[in-house]
Structure formats: structure tokens, C-alpha cells
Design an enzyme around this catalytic site. Sequence first.
Site, PDB file in Angstrom:
ATOM      1  N   GLU A   1       5.626  -5.869   5.446  1.00 30.60           N
ATOM      2  CA  GLU A   1       5.871  -7.270   5.787  1.00 30.60           C
ATOM      3  C   GLU A   1       6.013  -8.160   4.542  1.00 30.60           C
ATOM      4  O   GLU A   1       6.967  -8.930   4.426  1.00 30.60           O
ATOM      5  CB  GLU A   1       4.666  -7.743   6.602  1.00 30.60           C
TER       6      GLU A   1
ATOM      7  N   GLY B   1       0.828  -1.215   0.000  1.00 29.19           N
ATOM      8  CA  GLY B   1       0.000   0.000   0.000  1.00 29.19           C
ATOM      9  C   GLY B   1       0.853   1.251   0.000  1.00 29.19           C
ATOM     10  O   GLY B   1       1.932   1.260   0.591  1.00 29.19           O
TER      11      GLY B   1
ATOM     12  N   HIS C   1      -9.066   6.079   2.525  1.00 28.99           N
ATOM     13  CA  HIS C   1      -7.791   6.313   1.849  1.00 28.99           C
ATOM     14  C   HIS C   1      -7.216   7.711   2.035  1.00 28.99           C
ATOM     15  O   HIS C   1      -6.057   7.938   1.702  1.00 28.99           O
ATOM     16  CB  HIS C   1      -7.945   6.017   0.352  1.00 28.99           C
ATOM     17  N   ILE C   2      -8.016   8.650   2.554  1.00 32.58           N
ATOM     18  CA  ILE C   2      -7.452   9.986   2.809  1.00 32.58           C
ATOM     19  C   ILE C   2      -6.242   9.875   3.723  1.00 32.58           C
ATOM     20  O   ILE C   2      -5.303  10.662   3.630  1.00 32.58           O
ATOM     21  CB  ILE C   2      -8.494  10.899   3.498  1.00 32.58           C
TER      22      ILE C   2
ATOM     23  N   GLY D   1      -6.298   0.356  10.455  1.00 34.40           N
ATOM     24  CA  GLY D   1      -5.710  -0.515  11.472  1.00 34.40           C
ATOM     25  C   GLY D   1      -6.458  -1.828  11.582  1.00 34.40           C
ATOM     26  O   GLY D   1      -7.383  -1.933  12.367  1.00 34.40           O
ATOM     27  N   ARG D   2      -6.070  -2.807  10.763  1.00 34.11           N
ATOM     28  CA  ARG D   2      -6.768  -4.094  10.803  1.00 34.11           C
ATOM     29  C   ARG D   2      -6.339  -4.942  11.985  1.00 34.11           C
ATOM     30  O   ARG D   2      -7.150  -5.578  12.652  1.00 34.11           O
ATOM     31  CB  ARG D   2      -6.511  -4.880   9.517  1.00 34.11           C
TER      32      ARG D   2
ATOM     33  N   ILE E   1       2.051   1.959   7.225  1.00 34.72           N
ATOM     34  CA  ILE E   1       1.320   3.100   7.759  1.00 34.72           C
ATOM     35  C   ILE E   1       0.738   2.782   9.134  1.00 34.72           C
ATOM     36  O   ILE E   1       0.503   3.662   9.943  1.00 34.72           O
ATOM     37  CB  ILE E   1       0.236   3.540   6.747  1.00 34.72           C
ATOM     38  N   ASP E   2       0.555   1.478   9.399  1.00 31.02           N
ATOM     39  CA  ASP E   2      -0.065   1.054  10.659  1.00 31.02           C
ATOM     40  C   ASP E   2       0.907   1.032  11.824  1.00 31.02           C
ATOM     41  O   ASP E   2       0.495   0.811  12.968  1.00 31.02           O
ATOM     42  CB  ASP E   2      -0.668  -0.347  10.494  1.00 31.02           C
TER      43      ASP E   2
END
Lengths: 341, 341, 341, 341
Positions: free
Chosen positions: B103, B10, B271-272, B170-171, B126-127
Site C-alpha cells: 500500500e 516488508g 518473522h519465520i 495479520g494486523r 503478505i497479508d
Amino acid sequence: MRIGVLTGGGDCPGLNAVIRAVVRKGVTDYGHEFVGFRDGWRGPLEGDTKPLGIPEVRGILPRGGTVLGSSRTNPFKIEGGVERIKANLADLGIDALIAIGGEDTLGVAAKLTELGVPVVGVPKTIDNDLGATDYTFGFDTAVNIAMEAIDRLHTTAESHHRTVVVEVMGRHAGWIALHSGLAGGANVILLPEQRFDLDKVVEYIETRFQTRYSPIVVVSEGAMPSDGDMVTQGGQLDAFGHVRLGGVGQWLADQIEKRTGKEARAVVLGHIQRGGTPTAFDRVLATRFGLHAIDAVHEGDFGKMVALRGTDIVRVPLEEATRELKTVPAARLAEAEVFFG
Amino acid sequence: MRIGVLTGGGDCPGLNAVIRAVVRKGVTDYGHEFVGFRDGWRGPLEGDTKPLGIPEVRGILPRGGTVLGSSRTNPFKIEGGVERIKANLADLGIDALIAIGGEDTLGVAAKLTELGVPVVGVPKTIDNDLGATDYTFGFDTAVNIAMEAIDRLHTTAESHHRTVVVEVMGRHAGWIALHSGLAGGANVILLPEQRFDLDKVVEYIETRFQTRYSPIVVVSEGAMPSDGDMVTQGGQLDAFGHVRLGGVGQWLADQIEKRTGKEARAVVLGHIQRGGTPTAFDRVLATRFGLHAIDAVHEGDFGKMVALRGTDIVRVPLEEATRELKTVPAARLAEAEVFFG
Amino acid sequence: MRIGVLTGGGDCPGLNAVIRAVVRKGVTDYGHEFVGFRDGWRGPLEGDTKPLGIPEVRGILPRGGTVLGSSRTNPFKIEGGVERIKANLADLGIDALIAIGGEDTLGVAAKLTELGVPVVGVPKTIDNDLGATDYTFGFDTAVNIAMEAIDRLHTTAESHHRTVVVEVMGRHAGWIALHSGLAGGANVILLPEQRFDLDKVVEYIETRFQTRYSPIVVVSEGAMPSDGDMVTQGGQLDAFGHVRLGGVGQWLADQIEKRTGKEARAVVLGHIQRGGTPTAFDRVLATRFGLHAIDAVHEGDFGKMVALRGTDIVRVPLEEATRELKTVPAARLAEAEVFFG
Amino acid sequence: MRIGVLTGGGDCPGLNAVIRAVVRKGVTDYGHEFVGFRDGWRGPLEGDTKPLGIPEVRGILPRGGTVLGSSRTNPFKIEGGVERIKANLADLGIDALIAIGGEDTLGVAAKLTELGVPVVGVPKTIDNDLGATDYTFGFDTAVNIAMEAIDRLHTTAESHHRTVVVEVMGRHAGWIALHSGLAGGANVILLPEQRFDLDKVVEYIETRFQTRYSPIVVVSEGAMPSDGDMVTQGGQLDAFGHVRLGGVGQWLADQIEKRTGKEARAVVLGHIQRGGTPTAFDRVLATRFGLHAIDAVHEGDFGKMVALRGTDIVRVPLEEATRELKTVPAARLAEAEVFFG
């Protein structure tokens, strides 16, 4: 417990976030009471207080500045100052103090603790020049503001094929210049840590002009040219009379214009860098500092200040706040040089 | 040397800053040449390249996304993928690769290194859920965007006395929710790390309404209610068909409206959070990652990735990128709870 | 047709949006060809061009400055200037020009049209001081930047109980000061249109201090004190040597500090106001100006410039650009005075 | 005089600026007193008031939302509503009302004036769909927020070669979509004013992909596909159950992904568009509306609302607020089409 809170020294985005966290946790988790002292050490010195409870800290998280006011009052420079503070604290039934401030404010805190006034400190310096902590709140906000200004100035520099010199804060340490210069894509970065060679600066700028891009120079307010150029600068400074405005930035723009024969302009960011709403980094850091400071007070662990190490908040002796000025290491400046010219 | 560069997974603010730093230092200090591979591992797999020199990296520092493009292509899932990569690298005369990604991308990089393809990695998520590094670039930008949205939503919540649920990325790890929630003054923060109790959430909201302020709930897209509520949610999700939009945030807003009898609204930031210009923190971190990655390549120190520890950039084995998911420790969430309700 | 495009005078957010709109519509709808002239009138004077087609205008909409460069070159001040322009346009096969600029640039355009060079103008002035149009692009961006700075400065003023003087652009017209001062909640606004009385300024500030709030003074760079104070100012200006930096703003801060006995600080916004990405208002206005300018060229309606009237784009004679300086009417300043003090 | 102030309908950046201007001028210049009514028409209906003087309006200028609260209460839909309002106003000694709101709020104001309750109106609609005024405050803020989101989404779209659909506010009028789409460089803009042809949308997107750029589609929440596609949409909407989230934007992204075979993502901006600090344009417009509204009250010119015409504030009959929905004229949409594809 009944706890006094004060903020001293220059204002800094994040002060209110510290105050809010201290009060929220102190009241909710520990049942403490709080008293706000106005304008740094002037507050306890003169017994000038304001209410400080949950209602007073509502909505202050995103606000810059400090709801308690600030000053540079130093009780040790005032005859009988310490005694008056002790007397006022006794009168007000204050059990402990939380002092949020920089080298000066925390230096007073350290000495007062030795004299029997229980204080916990929270470090604050927009310049990020405190050796005891990885970062202080306010610095990230200042760097972002400077970076956004540099972003804006790139387009105006390019349209007019001129050099723009951006003067940022930093009298003794160049952290704001280094980080905002790196983040903003500056072509030269000049810091107080290392005297700059004007010939080399002009050389970088000339190189830059060859690709039709126009150079941005970021300079700390405390940066100084190397010996040969000092006479000129000294004279110029006298003529200004106002060192705080149009100091090294304007001098440098004038020199560059003279030597390159192309227009150069100076922009002095000044107080914009320390005002306004804090960034997320600063709000989170300030909040965590506040939560850990009230823990230290609750545990009676006085004479300490909170500090960031990696991602952890730790406690260190208050003396560390004044022990060492954290300047930019030569290696960090060298790292940035690949982007010069 | 002739070095290939690719970005996978991403997109993330700061990718271009890494690419620029790698090329600037590689060309200027070491005299290396660079080849850009398009769209992550698809580039070397298909030999799809683009020129990558000083001119190509001019002006990209402040730009979000990646000038190289990205994809989730995994050569190990494609028959003969690794052989094709080796053949293409040989044809193109590539001596080494710099792979910038999360990852998955770095997992491929680790395996390729073992198979004789020399790779240095730059971590990107990003997470902020990579155990090997204190922070990754992109995270600070995402948190600031979420915080600014929360700042905006406070006023609309207050004017209408309604609850606003903000769903952030944040999954598996709740770092964005935790930091943006703390920074934005959220009244409840819900993370994937800990199933939430809907009754307690409603209780916090009811408490909040008593002071006439209107609550903001920040919820990670991967947060889940505790067992009792799961059936309902499962069903709801099926009906949607599109988990990525209107998932837990909308479900939660509906439940809150039903139980409190007061309006609740959901906002899904989506997505912002990952687009646009990076913050100063991310630009500096990404730039330093790039400078240190090219150093590692230059020194032939392959199979490593760069990482942040405190204020230092260090090198760690590529395997560490995939070893451990860095989730929010229970202590950090507990720390935030004083602001709930 | 083959159409030349140039941008003259100081740069202004929105110039690129005009260029893009002109080219997009000219190529797509009308099949015209374009030639970019570099650096205002210097381009046609020296025959210095750059390619200008759909690919060249991609991605430039959000970018400040001008991809064509700018200058203050005036062909009428150069011996044989007009003849050289005519010759170069003939050599390059240029049928018409679109000139984007302020009073000077459009003044040249008006004269050239009379001399047989077909020009359509697009007005540009960050100061909003052109009588022929309700607004020009760039102004809204400048006002927002100044307002955001004022927002930031409020908190630092309050924390230190000091006056902050913000000097904004505007040599002859005070529109930026008026609008940013109104939007930023300034306590005094001083414009070039009306000499200010220092005693009254100090009086407003004293009033403000009585409520413990700290005053913000917004002053146009062209504002002047009334006669009695002029001697002092004149002298001060000489000593500076650099009128453009630290002019009236710094002088005012010094006077206020002296008279109130309380700290005062000056911030000079300078070039930050004209750089960087345009606001939505300016992007839409600049885009519409561009679309209507190419229509005028296509229809052979030369000697005109586009202008905003209410929500409509109209055409007016080029001479109107230079006819009248639009200053702030006394009624608008009087309207703002209710917020003073 | 003793004047009541209320704000009705959806919240909108600038409401507080109106309230502040009304009170500042009313108290300072005219010596009037003010009473704040809570939550729109619910306030006078239930006699629910809050103090409203100079201290209450300090610092509210930059704040979004409304310090008075809002609601959609309509006294004409409540048995005896008008009588209760009259009785409460009499009890509270209120001589006149200032009602700030949209079509509904001002519709009530118009009818009440006829029934002998003296009201002056201030128009508010974030959608900019009121025929009687060139612009309303809040609209510029919403457009800027949407534009900034689109700016961010461009980079993520390009990095992944995917289409991004951005759903913005606008049920009946497409002004926000048109302006933010123009300002953000959208490749397709879809409005409620004109049913869209899905085939043509997909065609634009395919064209865009040929230049390796990735398309952004901006769609009003009220936009609808042309007849042929309606069945599908209708069904999809039922399945969602929540029209307000994931409506046309998500449907469109799904259709585009299906037809182009390339990833498409939807982002629904929702309430972010109406919260937070107003832009300079909105603060100035709202302030001027407030100043002129209190003038009207002071002069006893009731049954009017203030409106913007060019750069002037004028008064028009309150009925005009409800007379005509100002939709986007076909010419304005046609103007934008040159940027499609």
C-alpha cells in the site's frame, strides 16, 4: 438425510479434507447421517460400506490418499450395474450421494443423476485439466513436490555439468510441467499440447552450457517429439515394454547426451507427486469444496458439482466435468519461453 | 529504455522472482536496460543503485527476501524528496520505474506518476489484504509455514493435554489466520475483523477436551477481545512494552490456562512467516506479475499495477492498491465455524 | 601457506559446507591462502583454478552440490598425469591439497602423498560405505529424502490397495535402503548384501494385504534376486539397455504384480537423493570435517583423512578410505526383519 | 510376559517409534503382551491403562508426540505412591515396565527397580544433555526445525539490514543452539554453558554489518549475560512476568537495537521444536532403542537403559541417566567461534 460418500479414480492429496468437511458440516449443522462407500463406484455396486461419522474423520485432514479407498470401477461397463447400485442404495436407505472424482467418476455421477440417483459431485484431478473450475485440489501439492525435486536437481546438474531431464505427470495436459518448470527455473519445458522440436531443445541446452550452468528440462509424461523424431521414439518405447517408467524422459536424456556429447540424466517423479500431505492451498480448497457440496445436497440441488471461480466456490452442472479438457493455452507456454535456454 | 526497479516495505517470498522475470523478459524480448535501486524509495532518493542484468538475476528465483534490499522510506515525507528523485532519475537516464511493494510503496508510485514520473507497480502484501487482486505472492508461503507449525503443534498439544495458541501475522486482516487455521485443523480461529468473546473461546476449548483431543487456537496478531475483556488486555500490553512479541497470543494462553485450569502455551510465529524460499504458487504468481509488469512498461501503460483475477493477470490503476483494505468477509469466517470446538 | 582444495566423485550435500569451513578457519585463524581447483583431479591436472576466499564461501553452507565442480578424472590413468599435477602445483605455488571425495578421489590422494604431494583428505560417500568413519555427510540427507518419499507413497499405496516398490541408491552397500526403510516403515527391505528370495518377498506382501494395508518395498539399486530368479532378471536388464533407470525396482514391481494379481508400481528416486540442501546432521558433520582438515594441514599432518568416531572427529591414514567397504552387517538387517510383512 | 509401557516428561519426536518397535518385536518375536499406561507415571499410579497391541501401533511411526500421553507425575512425591504402583501392577498382572523418558522419569525407574519393580528404561531428552548416550532421539528433529527457521530468517535479515535473534530450547545445555547455529550459519551462538559478553556480541554484529550481510544470533533460552549486564536483565524479566516467552531473546534484540542503532528482531521458536514428525535419524534411533529395550526385558536384564555409543546400541545402568548433565564442552564452542562475526 442419509448420505453416501465415495472417492473414485487416482488418489489425490485433499480427498480426506473433502470427506472431513462434508461430514463435519453435515452432522453438526444439518444433522445428516453418512455412510462411506469403499473404493469408488465399487462400493455402491457391491454394497461395501464403512462407518463415516465425526470420529472417523478426526485427524484425517493432513493425510494424503483417501480413507475410503478408490478404484476405477465403472458401473455402466458392468451388466446390470446401475440396477445393483439402485438396489443397494435403497437397501441401505441412502437418500443422496456425494461423488469425489475426476472425469470418469463424475461422468458416471452425471448419468446416474439422470437415471434418478441424486448425486452431487466434487471435482478432483491432479492434472488440473478440468475446464469447469479454475483449480482442483491436489494440483498445487503435485507442483510443489515437482518444484522441490527440481530445486534439488539444480545443484547436482551444476556440480557435474550435466543435463537433467525431469519427467512429471500429465498425459494430456501440461499444467504440472508448466507450473513446476516455471517455479523451478527450468530451462526448457515440454508439454503434451505442443510437439517439441528436438533440435531446438538441444540448442537451448547448448546455449545454457555457455554460461557454465547446467540445464534442467521439465517434460510432461505425455509430451511427444515432432514427426521427424517419432520413429526413433516409437522403437525405444517398444523395447522398454513399460511405458509408465522411463518413457519420454529417459528417451530425451539419451538423445541429449548423444547430441551434446555431455552427460544427461533422467529422473521420473512418478507416484511421489500424488502422495503425502496436501499443501495449505489444497487443504483449504478441498475443505471449501466439501462444505459447499454438503450445502448443495442439503438444498436438494443435485446433478451439480462444486467449482472454483476466482476466490468463490460455485455450482455448475455435472456435465461440465466431462465437457472440455482444459489444456495449457499457447499463450501461457509462450509466456514461459523467455526463460528457455 | 532504461528502467529502474525497486522493492519497498516488508520483505516477502517472491520479490526476487518478480525482479528476475522483469529483467529476463525486458532484456531478452525487448532489449531494455535495468538499474537496481537499493532499499525501496531510498534508492532513487539518494541515487543509490546496483547493477541489474541477466547475471545478477541468476539463481535468485528460489531465494526469499529481495536482492535489492528494502526500506519504508517515503519521499513525500522528506523535504524536497520528489525533486531529488526526479533529478536522480534524470542523472541516471532512467525512463521508467517498476515499484514492487504494498500500500505505502504503491501509494508513492501513484503520486509520482501524477507528478510525471512513469511508474508501473507490482502489488506485494503478505497479508493478502489488497482489494485489487485475488491474491498476492508471499501469502501462500506464509500460510504454508503457519500450517506446518500448526501440524507440529497438534502432536505436542495432544501428548500433554494442553491448549496451544498460535499467533500469526495479520494486523488488520485475518487471511493468514483463516487459511492456516482451516488448513491446520484449528479448533478456534480469531481474526481482527471480529472482536472475540473469551467466554465462547473457552467454551470451544472445554468441548474439545471432552474428546481427549487438545485444542489449537489460531489468532491474528491484530485480533482483539470484545469490550468486557479489553481493560485487562490493555493493561497487560503496557506491562509488556513490546507489542510485537507476546501480545494477544500470550495474553490468550494465560486467560485460557486460568479459566480451564489446564496448561496453555503460546507460540508466536513472527518473522519465520515471511522468510525463506517461496512456494510454487508464489513463484509462479510473482513470475507472471513480473512478466506482465515489463509488458506494461514496454507499452508505456504507466500508472498501472498488475493484478490477479481468476487465473488471468490484468492491469488496474495504481490507485486501487490503496483504495480498499480487503478484509475477511463475515461469510468466510462463518464457513470455518463448523470446525470450532 | 597456499592450499588447493578440490572435490571429486559424485556430488553430495555437504561438500560446500566442508569448503566453507576449510576457508573460514584457514584464513581467519591461520592466515592461509586458498586456490579452488575445478572438477576434482581435472583441476590440478590442467591447472584449472578459481578464486577461493571468504567472499567466495559466503552463503554456500545451505547449498547442495559443490561450487568447485566435480569429475571422475583419475591422474593415474592418464599418461604423465602425476608429473603434470606436480608441475602445476609448483607453478601455482601450492603447498598442500585438501581433497574431498570418495574411495577413488582419496585413493589418488593416498598415492600422491607417497609421491611427495602433501594431501589431507575428507571422506565423502552418500552410500555411507566407508569403513574408516562412523558416518559420512550426505548420507543423512539422502535417507531423509528417501524417507519423505516413502511417507508420501504410503497413502497412495493404501488408497489403491497396491504395492509400491521404491528403488533407492546403493550399488554395493544397502545403508540408504536399510535406514530409509526403517524410518519409512517399509514392509520389506532388500539390500545388495544378501540375495533376496522372491517367494519370500511375495509372501510378506500377501500377509500385509490381509490387514488391508498396502505394502511398501524398499530396494537398493544393487540388490539382486537369488540364483533361481537371476536368468529372468539378466534378460530384462539387457532389454532395458539402461541399467541406471528402471532396473531392479521395475523388475520387482512386475514380478509382484504377476504373482499377487494386484497392481504394483515402481518409483526410482534417482538423483533427487543427492541434490539439494543438506540436513542439519550433514551440515554439522561436514563443517566439523572441514575445520579438522585445515587443522591437519596447518600441522603438516599429511596422508591423513578426517573421520567420525562416536561424537569425535579423528584422523586416520588415507589408505583406510580404500581398505574396506563397509556393508550392512547381517545383524542389522535381521534387526529390521521384525517389521517385514 | 505382560509388559507395561509408559512415556514421561516433555514430548519428543520419536516416542511413538519406540513404542511401535517395542510392541512389534515383543509380540512377533517373543509372544509378549502389552499394556499402555496413560500419561507417564500417572498411569501405573492410578491404574489408568489403554490397549497396546499390533493394531494400536500401526501408522504411528511418523507421528510426533506420544499415543500414550505424558505427564510429570512423580510417584515418590505422592504419599503412598510406590505402594499404589506396586498394587496396580499386581492387579493388572504386569511383569515388567518399559519407561521412556528423561532424567526425572528414569530417576523414578531406577528407584522403583531397587524397590522390586522390574523396569527397563529408554532415554529421551530433546536437549541431548544425557551423559550416558551419544545422542537421544528428538534432538536431531529439533535441530533441523531450528535450522530451517534460521535459513528462512537469513533472507528477511538481509532484505532489511537488521539483526535477527533466534531463541531456541536449552535451559542447561546448549546443544540445540550449537548445532542449529552451526548448521544455519549463525554469526553468534550463545549457550547456557558460558555467560556471554554483550559488548563482544555487539562487536561481532558490527563487523558483520560491514559486509552488508545481516547477522543472525542464536541463543539458548538458558543463556545469560555476564555479571555486569545481569541487573538490567533481571529487571526486564520481572516486567515480563512470563519468563517462558520473550525472555533472553527479546532482551538481547532490544539491547542490540539500542547499541547498534539498527533494527533488531527476536523470534522465539518455542514448542514448534518438539512437535511434528521425526527426522530419519530420530526414527531409526528410536526404533533401535525400542528393539533393544524389549530384548533387555525379555532377557530379564532390569535396571538398565539402552544407549547409543558410536553406531551401537548398548545397555547401561539406569542410574547413569541421572548421574551427569552432558553440557557443551568449551572446545566445541571454541570450534564454532571461527564463524562468528
